[in-house]
Design an enzyme around this catalytic site. Structure first.
Site, PDB file in Angstrom:
ATOM      1  N   ASP A  23     -28.933 -32.395 -37.919  1.00  0.00           N
ATOM      2  CA  ASP A  23     -27.515 -32.544 -37.596  1.00  0.00           C
ATOM      3  C   ASP A  23     -26.690 -32.868 -38.842  1.00  0.00           C
ATOM      4  O   ASP A  23     -27.174 -33.539 -39.759  1.00  0.00           O
ATOM      5  CB  ASP A  23     -27.351 -33.661 -36.561  1.00  0.00           C
ATOM      6  CG  ASP A  23     -25.989 -33.662 -35.916  1.00  0.00           C
ATOM      7  OD1 ASP A  23     -25.328 -32.608 -35.903  1.00  0.00           O
ATOM      8  OD2 ASP A  23     -25.572 -34.732 -35.420  1.00  0.00           O
TER       9      ASP A  23
ATOM     10  N   ASN B 142     -25.299 -24.612 -27.979  1.00  0.00           N
ATOM     11  CA  ASN B 142     -24.548 -24.130 -29.144  1.00  0.00           C
ATOM     12  C   ASN B 142     -23.765 -22.852 -28.867  1.00  0.00           C
ATOM     13  O   ASN B 142     -22.897 -22.465 -29.666  1.00  0.00           O
ATOM     14  CB  ASN B 142     -25.473 -23.908 -30.339  1.00  0.00           C
ATOM     15  CG  ASN B 142     -25.954 -25.192 -30.976  1.00  0.00           C
ATOM     16  OD1 ASN B 142     -26.992 -25.219 -31.628  1.00  0.00           O
ATOM     17  ND2 ASN B 142     -25.216 -26.286 -30.788  1.00  0.00           N
TER      18      ASN B 142
END
Length: 296
Positions: free
Chosen positions: A76, A124
């Site tokens: 991340d 996503n």
């Protein structure tokens, strides 16, 4: 390269011994794409030793029984890294590519056998169409660009994820990489693209329901093992250490079934700033913990 250059220091300490001082180091990551150094040929056709870190730091000595067998990482912070520098989010993803390879090298040096990397989640798809298109093409190209290097290092590459919506070109490149590296056994890297923990469990449940409806399975005999056998990759061992970079403290639907008893460590660095020394530090913290698995 010496005959025993890849020999572990001890059966109790699975780390590779320190590299010779003149052994190639990991390349400068300030440019993209990173050019991987040429490594000395391994003896007898075996896997090459990974390039050492630019600092020439050696992996810490951690006993085998204190070392995580399976590490899962939520990579991340790419977008924030780019935003902080006034760059497009895609530039952060590009800089994260070299980190993936460096972490693979560090995991090999430490003796980790399974590494799962969260490259693209089923959530996503909610990002902008432009970023989704970039990530699809980027993941396809990363696999194509790095598979030869990973093969030389003894990495077995496997795709974990769902087919719906995933670009056919991405699936094809992952299939080629998997076939190329299927005989490697230094480390297995699960490259998780279009993966979601809830989706994985839902798909397993759906398949079990079909077997019950067809009369092939007695519902009274369904156990945790039944569900585990129907996951996307049934042979993946439970996650021992779950890492997330960027300071965020959540699992984001990653390896929900496999990480039920994992140790969680959240690290503040954004993914493009991360390197193998951060992985090693997390593994040292893991080694200091006592895992109880629900016992007192």
């Amino acid at each position: 390269m010496a005959r025993d250059a890849r020999k572990r220091t001890s059966s109790n300490f699975p780390q590779l011994p320190p590299a010779p001082d003149d052994y190639p180091t990991f390349p400068d990551t300030s440019t993209w794409p990173v050019v991987f150094p040429e490594l000395p040929a391994a003896p007898y056709g075996g896997p090459c030793r990974p390039p050492q870190h630019t600092s020439k730091a050696a992996a810490p000595r951690i006993p085998a029984d204190r070392l995580p067998n399976h590490v899962a990482i939520v990579m991340d912070g790419n977008g924030r890294w780019a935003t902080q520098r006034g760059l497009a989010r895609t530039e952060g993803h590009k800089m994260g590519e070299a980190v993936v390879i460096d972490i693979a090298c560090g995991a090999i040096e430490l003796g980790i056998k399974w590494l799962s990397l969260y490259a693209f989640s089923t959530e996503n798809w909610k990002r902008s169409p432009e970023e989704v298109r970039f990530l699809m093409g980027f993941n396809r190209d990363v696999v194509r660009r790095r598979r030869d290097t990973l093969k030389k290092l003894g990495v077995r590459i496997r795709w974990v994820g769902s087919r719906p919506r995933l670009w056919r070109s991405v699936i094809n490149e992952l299939a080629v990489a998997e076939e190329m590296t299927k005989s490697n056994d230094v480390i297995t890297i699960n490259y998780c693209v279009n993966y979601g923990g809830r989706t994985e469990i839902t798909e397993a449940t759906r398949e079990i329901a079909r077997e019950v409806a067809a009369g092939r399975l007695n519902p009274e005999r369904i156990t945790e093992s039944t569900i585990a056998r129907h996951l996307q990759r049934p042979d993946i061992p439970d996650v021992d250490l779950f890492l997330r970079t960027s300071g965020e403290q959540r699992s984001s639907n990653f390896m929900l079934w496999q990480a039920a008893y994992a140790e969680y460590i959240f690290q503040d660095k954004l993914w493009p700033d991360y390197d193998r020394r951060d992985l090693w530090a997390a593994c040292e913290e893991y080694a200091s913990r006592t895992r109880r698995f629900g016992s007192a």
